[in-house]
Enzyme design. Structure first.
Site, PDB file in Angstrom:
ATOM      1  N   GLU A  57       4.659 -10.798  -5.118  1.00  0.00           N
ATOM      2  CA  GLU A  57       3.689 -11.439  -6.004  1.00  0.00           C
ATOM      3  C   GLU A  57       4.159 -11.453  -7.457  1.00  0.00           C
ATOM      4  OE1 GLU A  57      -0.249  -9.838  -3.620  1.00  0.00           O
ATOM      5  OE2 GLU A  57       0.691  -8.521  -5.075  1.00  0.00           O
TER       6      GLU A  57
ATOM      7  N   ASP B  57      -5.883  -5.341  -0.170  1.00  0.00           N
ATOM      8  CA  ASP B  57      -5.524  -6.108  -1.375  1.00  0.00           C
ATOM      9  C   ASP B  57      -4.716  -7.344  -1.048  1.00  0.00           C
ATOM     10  OD1 ASP B  57      -3.215  -4.863  -0.575  1.00  0.00           O
ATOM     11  OD2 ASP B  57      -2.707  -4.008  -2.520  1.00  0.00           O
TER      12      ASP B  57
HETATM   13  P1  NAD Z   1       1.856   4.218   1.174  1.00  0.00           P
HETATM   14  O1  NAD Z   1       2.435   3.437   2.296  1.00  0.00           O
HETATM   15  O2  NAD Z   1       2.719   5.091   0.346  1.00  0.00           O
HETATM   16  O3  NAD Z   1       0.636   5.123   1.715  1.00  0.00           O
HETATM   17  C1  NAD Z   1      -0.345   4.662   2.594  1.00  0.00           C
HETATM   18  C2  NAD Z   1      -0.839   5.834   3.429  1.00  0.00           C
HETATM   19  O4  NAD Z   1      -1.941   5.371   4.230  1.00  0.00           O
HETATM   20  C3  NAD Z   1       0.211   6.379   4.396  1.00  0.00           C
HETATM   21  O5  NAD Z   1       0.394   7.755   4.161  1.00  0.00           O
HETATM   22  C4  NAD Z   1      -0.384   6.108   5.780  1.00  0.00           C
HETATM   23  O6  NAD Z   1      -0.074   7.105   6.715  1.00  0.00           O
HETATM   24  C5  NAD Z   1      -1.872   6.078   5.453  1.00  0.00           C
HETATM   25  N1  NAD Z   1      -2.683   5.386   6.455  1.00  0.00           N
HETATM   26  C6  NAD Z   1      -2.418   4.213   7.076  1.00  0.00           C
HETATM   27  N2  NAD Z   1      -3.419   3.925   7.935  1.00  0.00           N
HETATM   28  C7  NAD Z   1      -4.322   4.930   7.837  1.00  0.00           C
HETATM   29  C8  NAD Z   1      -5.569   5.202   8.470  1.00  0.00           C
HETATM   30  N3  NAD Z   1      -6.069   4.386   9.382  1.00  0.00           N
HETATM   31  N4  NAD Z   1      -6.246   6.325   8.110  1.00  0.00           N
HETATM   32  C9  NAD Z   1      -5.732   7.179   7.187  1.00  0.00           C
HETATM   33  N5  NAD Z   1      -4.555   6.989   6.567  1.00  0.00           N
HETATM   34  C10 NAD Z   1      -3.858   5.864   6.884  1.00  0.00           C
HETATM   35  O7  NAD Z   1       1.126   3.129   0.238  1.00  0.00           O
HETATM   36  P2  NAD Z   1       0.631   3.288  -1.269  1.00  0.00           P
HETATM   37  O8  NAD Z   1       1.672   2.875  -2.230  1.00  0.00           O
HETATM   38  O9  NAD Z   1      -0.030   4.611  -1.446  1.00  0.00           O
HETATM   39  O10 NAD Z   1      -0.473   2.141  -1.296  1.00  0.00           O
HETATM   40  C11 NAD Z   1      -1.637   2.274  -0.527  1.00  0.00           C
HETATM   41  C12 NAD Z   1      -2.342   0.942  -0.485  1.00  0.00           C
HETATM   42  O11 NAD Z   1      -2.845   0.609  -1.779  1.00  0.00           O
HETATM   43  C13 NAD Z   1      -1.440  -0.228  -0.065  1.00  0.00           C
HETATM   44  O12 NAD Z   1      -2.150  -1.033   0.835  1.00  0.00           O
HETATM   45  C14 NAD Z   1      -1.174  -0.974  -1.363  1.00  0.00           C
HETATM   46  O13 NAD Z   1      -0.927  -2.328  -1.153  1.00  0.00           O
HETATM   47  C15 NAD Z   1      -2.476  -0.738  -2.094  1.00  0.00           C
HETATM   48  N6  NAD Z   1      -2.396  -0.812  -3.553  1.00  0.00           N
HETATM   49  C16 NAD Z   1      -3.421  -1.400  -4.191  1.00  0.00           C
HETATM   50  C17 NAD Z   1      -3.405  -1.469  -5.580  1.00  0.00           C
HETATM   51  C18 NAD Z   1      -4.573  -2.068  -6.299  1.00  0.00           C
HETATM   52  O14 NAD Z   1      -4.489  -2.333  -7.492  1.00  0.00           O
HETATM   53  N7  NAD Z   1      -5.694  -2.268  -5.643  1.00  0.00           N
HETATM   54  C19 NAD Z   1      -2.313  -0.971  -6.305  1.00  0.00           C
HETATM   55  C20 NAD Z   1      -1.280  -0.331  -5.609  1.00  0.00           C
HETATM   56  C21 NAD Z   1      -1.330  -0.253  -4.220  1.00  0.00           C
END
Ligand code: NAD
Length: 343
Positions: free
Chosen positions: A52, A223
Site C-alpha cells: 500500500e 485492516d
Molecule cells: P504478527 O504476524 O507479528 O502477529 C500476529 C499474531 O496474531 C501472531 O502471533 C499470531 O499467532 C496471532 N494470531 C493469529 N490468529 C490468531 C487467533 N485466531 N487468535 C489469537 N492469536 C492469533 O502481526 P503484527 O505486525 O503484530 O500485526 C497484527 C495485525 O495488525 C496484522 O493484521 C496487521 O495487518 C495489523 N496492523 C494494523 C495496523 C493499523 O493501523 N490498524 C497497523 C499495523 C498492523
C-alpha cells in the site's frame, strides 16, 4: 532515519514518552483534519497480502508511507508488516526526511489506539485484554499504560511461541500479566479489548457473547478487504468510531455491514464536534485500519526530534548541481577534472 536512528531516538527519549508525545502529534493533526488532503490508500492486493501507498498533505508538508501486510511472512522468517516513509516540502517538492516505518508504524498505531481509547474507554478502565501477541503487541501495551495508566493485561495468542516472546519481552517492565488459555478467557473482566491478530480471513476472534457492557474494543488487526476479527453483531451493539470512513468501509470491520452503516469519524470526537463515550454501559469500538494522517504525524514527530538531537544521517539522494540547469554537468564533472578543457 534508518532503523538504528529510530532505536536511538526511542532509547534517548524513552519508549512511553515517545508514545505519549506521538499520541499528542496524532491528536493535534486530528484536530486540524480539514487542513489535510485525504483519500483511501492505494492498495495492490495479492493472494498472500497487500502492498500500500498512503499519501497526505496539509499544504506545507507532503508525506507518504510504503507499507505491506503479509500474514504468511512469519512462516518465511519475515515480518507481517514493514514500511518506510517520506516527508517533503510542498513549496519545493524536496523530500526532507526518509525514515524507516516498521518500528514507527508500531509506535504510531499504538499511539493512535491509546489516543482513541482516551476519548472512548471508561475513565476507570484498568485492565486490557490483548488477543494476538505478534509484532504490534508490546507497543500497544506500553501505549495504553503511558496514555491511560492501564497496567493489568490479560493476553492470548494461538501460537505459544508468540506468547513466550511477549512474556520474555515484558518481563520486569512493571505490568501485571495473566496468560489466558483462550480468547474468551482473556476477555473476562477486561475493560478494554485489543484485537491485533494477523490472518487473511474473516475471523471471529471475538464473538458477540464475549463482549460485555461498557467495554471499549480496540480492533487493530482487521485492516484489509477479506480480513476481519469481530463478529458483525458486536458492531451493531456498540458505536463504531473510524479514522476515515471511505477507507474503513473498504478495509475495516465495517466491511461486513451495509455500506451506509452509521459510524463516527474519530476526528469529530477529538475536535469536540461529536460525543465519544455516552455512558458507562456503552460498547465503543475503534475500528482501526491505519490512516495516512497518522503516518504524517509520526514523520513530523521524528523530524522534530531528529532536528533537536541530530539522529539520522544526511543522504546524498537528491542530485544538486551548482547550476540547477546543469544536471548533465554532474555526469561529466569527473571527466572535466581529469582532463580540463582549454578555452
Ligand atoms: P504478527 O504476524 O507479528 O502477529 C500476529 C499474531 O496474531 C501472531 O502471533 C499470531 O499467532 C496471532 N494470531 C493469529 N490468529 C490468531 C487467533 N485466531 N487468535 C489469537 N492469536 C492469533 O502481526 P503484527 O505486525 O503484530 O500485526 C497484527 C495485525 O495488525 C496484522 O493484521 C496487521 O495487518 C495489523 N496492523 C494494523 C495496523 C493499523 O493501523 N490498524 C497497523 C499495523 C498492523
Amino acid at each position: 532515519m534508518d532503523v538504528d536512528a529510530v532505536v536511538n531516538l526511542v532509547e534517548r527519549i524513552g519508549l512511553e514518552t515517545v508514545l505519549t508525545e506521538m499520541a499528542g502529534y496524532v491528536e493535534e493533526d486530528y484536530q486540524r483534519w480539514g487542513a489535510f488532503e485525504k483519500s483511501p490508500r492505494l492498495a495492490s492486493h495479492s493472494a498472500d497480502g497487500v502492498i500500500e501507498l498512503m499519501p497526505t498533505s496539509d499544504g506545507e508538508a507532503f508525506a507518504f508511507k510504503y507499507v505491506n501486510g503479509h500474514p504468511t511472512n512469519v512462516a518465511l522468517g519475515l515480518q507481517t508488516v514493514v514500511g518506510f516513509g517520506v516527508l517533503a516540502s510542498v513549496r519545493t517538492g524536496y523530500p526532507e526526511l526518509i525514515a524507516e516505518m516498521t518500528i514507527t508504524t508500531a509506535l504510531r498505531t499504538a499511539a493512535t489506539s491509546a489516543m482513541a481509547a482516551r476519548h472512548l474507554a471508561r475513565d476507570d478502565a484498568a485492565t486490557m485484554a490483548i488477543i494476538g501477541l505478534g509484532a504490534q503487541s508490546e507497543f500497544q501495551a506500553h501505549a495504553f499504560r503511558a496514555v491511560l495508566g492501564v497496567r493489568r493485561l490479560r493476553v492470548y495468542d494461538v501460537d505459544p511461541a508468540a506468547t513466550r516472546k511477549f512474556i520474555t519481552n515484558m518481563q520486569g517492565r512493571g505490568f501485571e500479566i495473566f496468560v489466558a488459555a483462550s480468547a474468551s478467557e482473556a476477555v473476562m473482566g477486561a475493560d478494554i479489548i485489543t484485537t491485533v491478530t494477523a490472518d487473511k480471513a474473516q475471523n471471529h476472534i471475538l464473538s458477540d457473547n464475549m463482549v460485555g457492557a461498557g467495554v471499549h474494543l480496540n480492533a487493530v488487526g482487521g485492516d484489509c478487504p477479506g480480513k476481519t476479527e469481530l463478529q458483525a453483531d458486536i458492531l451493531r451493539r456498540g458505536e463504531v468510531f473510524v479514522e476515515f470512513a471511505p477507507q474503513t468501509r473498504i478495509e475495516g470491520e465495517i466491511q461486513q455491514l451495509e455500506p451506509d452503516f452509521p459510524v463516527t469519524e474519530l476526528w469529530r470526537v477529538v475536535s469536540g464536534q461529536a460525543p465519544g463515550r455516552r455512558g458507562a454501559d456503552q460498547i465503543t469500538i475503534f475500528d482501526s485500519v491505519g490512516f495516512a494522517i497518522e503516518d504524517f504525524s509520526a514523520l513530523r514527530y521524528l523530524r522534530d526530534r531528529m532536528l533537536e538531537a541530530g539522529d539520522g544521517a544526511r543522504l546524498n539522494l537528491l542530485a544538486s548541481p551548482e547550476d540547477p540547469r546543469d544536471l548533465f554537468g554532474l555526469l561529466t564533472a569527473r571527466e572535466r577534472l581529469a582532463a580540463p578543457v582549454a578555452v
